[in-house]
Design an enzyme around this catalytic site. Structure first.
Site, mmCIF file in Angstrom:
data_model
loop_
_atom_site.group_PDB
_atom_site.id
_atom_site.type_symbol
_atom_site.label_atom_id
_atom_site.label_comp_id
_atom_site.label_asym_id
_atom_site.label_seq_id
_atom_site.Cartn_x
_atom_site.Cartn_y
_atom_site.Cartn_z
ATOM 1 N N ASP A 121 35.288 -27.978 -37.914
ATOM 2 C CA ASP A 121 34.230 -27.271 -36.971
ATOM 3 C C ASP A 121 32.805 -28.127 -37.462
ATOM 4 O O ASP A 121 31.800 -27.730 -36.782
ATOM 5 C CB ASP A 121 33.941 -25.894 -37.555
ATOM 6 N N LYS A 125 30.705 -25.232 -32.866
ATOM 7 C CA LYS A 125 29.739 -24.770 -31.704
ATOM 8 C C LYS A 125 29.646 -25.967 -30.825
ATOM 9 O O LYS A 125 29.558 -27.124 -31.176
ATOM 10 C CB LYS A 125 28.574 -24.275 -32.232
ATOM 11 N N MET A 179 20.497 -23.836 -45.665
ATOM 12 C CA MET A 179 20.399 -22.773 -44.436
ATOM 13 C C MET A 179 18.947 -22.091 -44.512
ATOM 14 O O MET A 179 18.771 -20.882 -43.991
ATOM 15 C CB MET A 179 21.512 -21.764 -44.216
#
Ligand code: SAH
Length: 504
Positions: free
Chosen positions: A40, A62, A177
């Site tokens: 991913d 995504k 993040m």
């Protein structure tokens, strides 16, 4: 359990943070043996290519405009593939257990009875700072470090982060993040007493040629982010260790750092060059414009191999010639003993290395690679009347055999292979992205011009590098300006020339 037939297995593999060299040996082995690759994270092409060509590749991340799988769907997918008897590599960025949901996937596999292995990866939390010259611990500064997620907004609802503990200038706190919530995170840290002059380092796309680093303090970091435009993905480091960057900055201080380098050599030879460029902090753009294929006269190429011991000398001019020779030797079920007493010359250290790898210690490696000089060195070692086999590219120049013949040697020139052009409709676009374009032989120049007829114009705004004077000459004949010519006519020599401060 799996049904009849072989058992499946799932390897949860950490790919590292970006630099393909940071993949573990164990990860590479798992990739080389897998039937299905589920990933991913946009791992570098070099890592994805370690899976065999027939391996099924499933991208589950995504992608703009496309439905991406939920975590439950991904977990169900790898459980099913394992049940079906597949050898599955589940590839994740960084480490599999650092904010990567590897724990959930492993648990689902365990509960479903699917065998699995965990192959930890180099986490961006440590490698990102390391490539910025920031050690996560340093005796002079701290005795612990914490890796935290910045994903949850600490001002909204319950944050599970203990900011009272994190607000410690003497410990290192590393956020992943955290870019979206940076304002809230810095406010919380200040609220809990972290001094405003605490050093902060932000590493964007660490370990990649696109790495960007901003160093500021708790007080100035939001301004610094706004000014520099630095964005996610990034690692944010709080603590005195950030000050070490000014002393041990290395990766992004290399002369080739961040440069995009077009590599035009044949596909089977790009690996080494591309890896070396990565190590120098450059981004290789792979665009093989030629391929090595059998010569027109295959019978002659085979016959010369079969009777090699009839010659006094055999000269190889490239690694491709050595490969072709030994492929044919194998085809007639013979080995290196076929050389008998025949002496062997190798033009260039890479050619000599290819022979050494097959147990042949060469008798002569000319000190230069230019045909005229090679001829002189061969003449010095041979006698008039001696027979020389030149096993080389079909389209090579005639200077060498002509000079040898002029001095009474009997020379057989045999085409071992030929190069053919490879069509690459993307080459124009790839060239536009590149800062530096490299040519490692005259044929790569021809292959480039074959794809981009207006090469002179396309290359005018680029730095053009040639492996040697003959290649440079060929480029100039096509109107291409050459900026860099390697002194030593090898890929190493080319890399060295590229890294000269004046070159980039
Ligand atoms: N398992 C990963 C982390 C996944 S969470 C690991 O161990 O590295 C995703 C976050 O990781 C990103 O938001 C960013 O904070 C960080 N990250 C991943 N790769 C990075 C890189 N090359 N440079 C900087 N940050 C990176």
């Amino acid at each position: 359990m799996t049904g009849a037939g072989r058992a499946g297995k799932v390897w949860l593999v950490g790919a590292g943070p970006g630099d393909p060299g940071l993949l573990t040996l164990k990860g590479a082995r798992a990739l080389a043996g897998c039937d299905t690759l589920v990933y991913d994270y946009l791992a570098s092409q070099a890592i994805l290519e370690l899976a065999p060509p027939q391996c099924e590749r499933i991208y589950v991340g995504k992608q703009a405009g496309r439905h991406s799988l939920t975590q439950d769907e991904i977990t169900a997918l790898i459980v099913k593939l394992g049940h079906d008897g597949k050898k599955v590599v589940r590839l994740k960025g960084g480490d599999v257990f650092v904010f990567a949901r590897g724990g959930e996937e492993a648990r689902a596999l365990a509960e479903a009875g699917v065998p699995f292995e965990i192959v930890p990866g180099v986490t961006s939390a440590i490698a990102g700072p390391a490539y910025a010259g920031i050690p996560v611990t340093h005796r002079a500064h701290n005795t612990s470090f914490t890796v935290a997620t910045g994903h949850e907004d600490p001002t909204k609802g319950e944050s599970s982060l203990d900011f009272a503990k994190l607000a410690n200038r003497k410990a290192t706190t590393i956020f992943l993040m955290a870019m979206t919530n940076l304002a809230a995170i810095t406010a919380k840290l200040r609220e809990h007493g972290l001094p405003g002059d605490t050093p902060v380092g932000i590493v964007h796309e660490g370990t990649k040629p696109t790495q960007e680093v901003v160093v500021a303090t708790l007080d100035t970091v939001l301004d610094a982010v706004a000014r520099s435009g630095i964005s996610a993905p990034a690692v944010v480091v709080f603590g005195n260790v950030v000050n070490e960057r000014e002393h041990i900055r290395w990766f992004d201080a290399q002369p080739l750092f961040g440069k995009r380098v077009l590599v035009t050599r044949p596909a089977h030879q790009t690996g080494d060059f591309a890896t070396r460029l990565w190590e120098a902090g450059a981004e290789p753009i792979v665009a093989p414009v030629i391929a090595i294929v059998p010569p027109d006269d295959i019978a002659a190429a085979a016959a010369a191999v079969a009777r090699v011991r009839d010659y006094d000398w055999v000269a190889f001019t490239s690694r491709n010639g050595v490969d072709a020779f030994f492929d044919r030797l194998r085809a007639i079920e013979r080995d290196a003993r076929a050389f008998g007493d025949t002496k062997v010359a190798a033009i260039g250290p890479k050619t000599a290395a290819a022979l050494a790898a097959r147990g042949i210690r060469v008798d002569l490696v000319p000190t230069t690679f230019v045909n005229e000089a090679v001829a002189a060195e061969l003449l010095a070692r041979t006698q008039p009347g001696e027979r020389v086999l030149l096993y080389r590219a079909q389209e090579a120049r005639d200077v060498l055999p002509e000079t040898l013949r002029l001095h009474g040697r009997t020379v057989d020139v045999v085409a071992a292979y030929r190069t053919r052009f490879v069509d690459d409709p993307e080459l124009g676009a790839k060239t536009e992205r590149a800062d530096i374009v490299t040519f490692t032989s005259s044929s790569t120049v021809a292959g480039f011009v074959h794809n981009v007829p207006d090469a002179a114009r396309a290359l005018a705004p680029k730095r053009v590098a040639a492996i040697g004077p003959i290649t440079a000459q060929t480029a100039r004949e096509h109107g291409i300006r050459v900026d860099i010519v390697a002194d030593e006519f090898t890929v190493d020599g080319l890399l060295f020339a590229l890294a000269e401060p004046a070159a980039v």
